[in-house]
Design a protein around this motif. Sequence first.
Motif, PDB file in Angstrom:
ATOM      1  N   LEU A 139     -57.524 -25.028 -97.745  1.00  0.00           N
ATOM      2  CA  LEU A 139     -56.610 -24.425 -97.295  1.00  0.00           C
ATOM      3  C   LEU A 139     -56.381 -23.371 -95.640  1.00  0.00           C
ATOM      4  CD1 LEU A 139     -54.010 -24.210-100.168  1.00  0.00           C
ATOM      5  CD2 LEU A 139     -53.792 -25.906 -99.155  1.00  0.00           C
ATOM      6  N   GLY A 140     -57.842 -22.686 -95.755  1.00  0.00           N
ATOM      7  CA  GLY A 140     -57.386 -21.675 -94.744  1.00  0.00           C
ATOM      8  C   GLY A 140     -56.015 -20.906 -94.493  1.00  0.00           C
ATOM      9  N   HIS A 141     -56.095 -20.116 -92.783  1.00  0.00           N
ATOM     10  CA  HIS A 141     -55.614 -19.392 -93.468  1.00  0.00           C
ATOM     11  C   HIS A 141     -53.803 -19.566 -92.079  1.00  0.00           C
ATOM     12  CE1 HIS A 141     -58.688 -18.349 -90.036  1.00  0.00           C
ATOM     13  NE2 HIS A 141     -57.836 -17.884 -89.756  1.00  0.00           N
ATOM     14  N   GLU A 142     -54.273 -20.386 -91.168  1.00  0.00           N
ATOM     15  CA  GLU A 142     -52.984 -20.591 -90.992  1.00  0.00           C
ATOM     16  C   GLU A 142     -51.699 -20.623 -91.507  1.00  0.00           C
ATOM     17  OE1 GLU A 142     -54.009 -21.113 -87.330  1.00  0.00           O
ATOM     18  OE2 GLU A 142     -55.837 -20.206 -87.926  1.00  0.00           O
ATOM     19  N   ASP A 143     -50.794 -19.871 -90.801  1.00  0.00           N
ATOM     20  CA  ASP A 143     -49.267 -19.791 -90.897  1.00  0.00           C
ATOM     21  C   ASP A 143     -48.412 -21.380 -90.614  1.00  0.00           C
ATOM     22  OD1 ASP A 143     -50.334 -16.706 -91.377  1.00  0.00           O
ATOM     23  OD2 ASP A 143     -48.238 -16.432 -89.896  1.00  0.00           O
ATOM     24  N   VAL A 144     -47.420 -21.250 -91.750  1.00  0.00           N
ATOM     25  CA  VAL A 144     -46.881 -22.771 -91.467  1.00  0.00           C
ATOM     26  C   VAL A 144     -45.342 -22.100 -91.176  1.00  0.00           C
ATOM     27  CG1 VAL A 144     -45.996 -24.741 -92.650  1.00  0.00           C
ATOM     28  CG2 VAL A 144     -48.211 -23.992 -92.818  1.00  0.00           C
ATOM     29  N   VAL A 145     -44.749 -22.736 -89.701  1.00  0.00           N
ATOM     30  CA  VAL A 145     -43.737 -22.420 -89.781  1.00  0.00           C
ATOM     31  C   VAL A 145     -42.490 -23.797 -90.501  1.00  0.00           C
ATOM     32  CG1 VAL A 145     -41.294 -22.027 -88.234  1.00  0.00           C
ATOM     33  CG2 VAL A 145     -43.864 -21.187 -87.640  1.00  0.00           C
ATOM     34  N   LEU A 146     -41.477 -22.604 -91.211  1.00  0.00           N
ATOM     35  CA  LEU A 146     -40.837 -24.133 -92.153  1.00  0.00           C
ATOM     36  C   LEU A 146     -39.494 -23.458 -91.419  1.00  0.00           C
ATOM     37  CD1 LEU A 146     -42.171 -23.335 -95.780  1.00  0.00           C
ATOM     38  CD2 LEU A 146     -42.768 -24.785 -94.256  1.00  0.00           C
ATOM     39  N   ASP A 147     -38.167 -24.530 -90.960  1.00  0.00           N
ATOM     40  CA  ASP A 147     -37.291 -24.315 -90.140  1.00  0.00           C
ATOM     41  C   ASP A 147     -36.682 -24.977 -91.731  1.00  0.00           C
ATOM     42  OD1 ASP A 147     -36.653 -23.308 -87.643  1.00  0.00           O
ATOM     43  OD2 ASP A 147     -37.544 -24.973 -87.050  1.00  0.00           O
ATOM     44  N   LEU A 148     -36.053 -24.446 -92.692  1.00  0.00           N
ATOM     45  CA  LEU A 148     -34.920 -25.003 -93.775  1.00  0.00           C
ATOM     46  C   LEU A 148     -34.160 -24.930 -93.703  1.00  0.00           C
ATOM     47  CD1 LEU A 148     -35.933 -21.579 -95.872  1.00  0.00           C
ATOM     48  CD2 LEU A 148     -37.496 -23.755 -96.158  1.00  0.00           C
ATOM     49  N   THR A 149     -33.781 -26.518 -93.846  1.00  0.00           N
ATOM     50  CA  THR A 149     -31.996 -26.936 -93.216  1.00  0.00           C
ATOM     51  C   THR A 149     -31.025 -27.532 -94.450  1.00  0.00           C
ATOM     52  OG1 THR A 149     -33.792 -28.892 -93.346  1.00  0.00           O
ATOM     53  CG2 THR A 149     -33.512 -27.462 -90.929  1.00  0.00           C
ATOM     54  N   VAL A 150     -31.479 -27.366 -95.785  1.00  0.00           N
ATOM     55  CA  VAL A 150     -31.087 -27.860 -96.989  1.00  0.00           C
ATOM     56  C   VAL A 150     -30.688 -27.025 -97.936  1.00  0.00           C
ATOM     57  CG1 VAL A 150     -30.762 -29.605 -98.950  1.00  0.00           C
ATOM     58  CG2 VAL A 150     -31.115 -30.158 -96.007  1.00  0.00           C
TER      59      VAL A 150
END
Length: 167
Positions: A139-150
């Motif tokens: 998986l590595g270490h990169e962050d993931v941006v999530l836009d929570l919409t529902v």
Amino acid sequence: MTSHALELVPDAAGQEAVRRDWQALRDAGLPSQLDHPGATNLPHLTVVSAPELPDAALDVARARLGSLLPVRARAAGLLLLGGQRLTLARAVDLDDDVVRRVLAVRVQVPDRRHVGWLPHVTLARRLDRSDAQRALDVLGHEDVVLDLTVLRHWNPDRGTATRVAGI
């Protein structure tokens, strides 16, 4: 017994980012949430789960969380939860106001499954402890941006996921 749940679901781009993690685990021959066969299996952040959700909890969730959507979150570090078999998840960083609002919903559910709230997105369940380092490396270490919409309600009695709020 399967629990009812209130869940925050990311937009299509956020779902795709999480699914890339799921696919990377599967490609490495490791357990992955892609292995979950349910039609309602989407990347999500569980707000609360319990044998049943009182109407008051749904009303508070609609008012307190629904009014904030969409919410930007950062899925950062990786978590290993459990004993011999692990759950692998991405920890999710949220604004303090969102956390306060989630806690206001959770107190409406007296039979909630877990005390406190650890915001996370599950990537794999039943990961053997001996495979933990390999999974982290995949998986590595990169962050993931999530836009929570529902905000949705998972009802296991009916096998349905119903939108409570959101776009």
